[in-house]
Design an enzyme around this catalytic site. Structure first.
Site: not given
Length: 345
Positions: A162-163, A189, A283, A286
């Protein structure tokens, strides 16, 4: 209180973004009309986070990110037009050190962004938790690892991030030699409209044939699929070393779609050959359930270490399950993956 600098060449957009952030409890300490002003504002105010437009006169967002990261490393959230050019520029900014991005709904000057205020505030708050220095820990220029190893037959790799993830995913895939013959599934993401461009970048920078997933797509060794934005990617079938995926739009999981857990859990259920799951910077939680599922199915599991993560959320939650076999820095993850599929000895 979180302090932010807003950089955008549109006075209207600066005002709207600043109002959204102020209403969300974020103190906007300065506004700047181009990248050069943004660099100076960061030097003056030392904010917790910067929102940065991509296309601007005099100094664009990419140049500004590079300058800020060189002089005053600060978490930067890119605000990008939902266009092909905007997507490519956004990835360049992420490569230079920006930690995340949000697509502007409706284009560069958008009256629709107010309807996405909660998402903007959440992205900004998430960005403040990022470690901007972690960009220095990820080398995206190296080629595939040189190895004389023999590998197990028909290995499958599922990578979730993600991030801060795009540059790390790029580093990992570019380090994998084609001789490993992996089937690779990537869940990053990212919104629709950006995942196709991300797949193109991975395809250019790795030895693997990488493309954005489509419903019913199949891959064999040496091929990779990137989950399409706004769709969960399920492993729907596996046979003779080939993976078939299904795209679906069930409710978001952990507030995201695509979700790492969906791909990992269905891979654990369907793939009966060697399986490796990897969770990278990001973050949230998941991927934790997915790592548990892969471990329970007899697969290997890896997580990125805190020092090289932009945000140590996803790997931390996975590690807490007790189902992660090894924790490695980003630049060692490629070798760690190869170790899980080595047939030597």
């Amino acid at each position: 209180m979180t302090q932010a600098v807003v950089v955008d060449d549109s006075h209207f957009m600066r005002t709207v973004i600043a109002d959204i952030l102020e209403d969300g409890g974020i103190d906007v300490v300065a506004q700047a009309s181009d990248g050069a002003e943004g660099v100076e504002a960061v030097k003056t105010h030392d904010p917790d986070v910067v929102t940065m437009d991509v296309e601007m006169p005099r100094m664009d967002g990419i140049e500004a990110v590079e300058e800020i990261m060189a002089t005053n490393p600060t978490p930067i959230l890119m605000l990008s037009a939902h266009t092909e050019d905007g997507a490519e520029a956004t990835f360049e900014a992420l490569e230079k050190g920006a930690v995340d991005f949000l697509a502007k709904p409706g284009g560069e000057v958008s009256t629709e962004i107010s309807a996405h205020g909660d998402a903007l505030v959440a992205k900004v708050e998430s960005a403040t938790r990022a470690d901007p220095s972690s960009v220095d820990d990820v080398d995206t220029t190296s080629g595939p690892l040189e190895t004389d190893h023999r590998y197990v037959r028909n290995p499958t790799l599922v990578v979730g991030a993600s991030t801060g993830g795009p540059r790390v995913v790029e580093r990992v895939l570019s380090s994998l030699p084609l001789s490993a013959d992996l089937r690779v599934l990537v869940v990053q993401h990212m919104p629709d409209g950006f995942t196709a461009r991300f797949a193109d970048r991975l395809d250019r920078r790795s030895e693997y044939d990488v493309r954005e997933a489509t419903d019913g797509a199949r891959i064999s060794g040496g091929e990779a699929l990137v989950a399409k934005g706004d769709y969960h990617m399920e492993v729907a079938g596996y046979g003779n070393g080939r993976i078939r995926v299904r795209l679906q739009q069930d409710e978001q999981l952990h507030g995201v779609r695509p979700a790492i857990d969906v791909t990992m859990e269905t891979a654990a259920e369907k793939v009966d050959g060697p399986l490796t799951g990897v969770v990278l910077t990001g973050m949230g939680s998941d991927g934790a359930a997915g790592i548990e599922a892969i471990k329970a199915a007899g697969g290997a599991t890896l997580a990125q270490d805190e020092a090289s993560c932009s945000v140590f959320g996803i790997p931390a939650r996975a590690i807490e399950t007790g189902c992660v076999d090894d924790v490695r820095p980003a630049d060692e993850m490629g070798q760690a993956i190869l170790d899980t599929i080595s047939a030597n000895g």
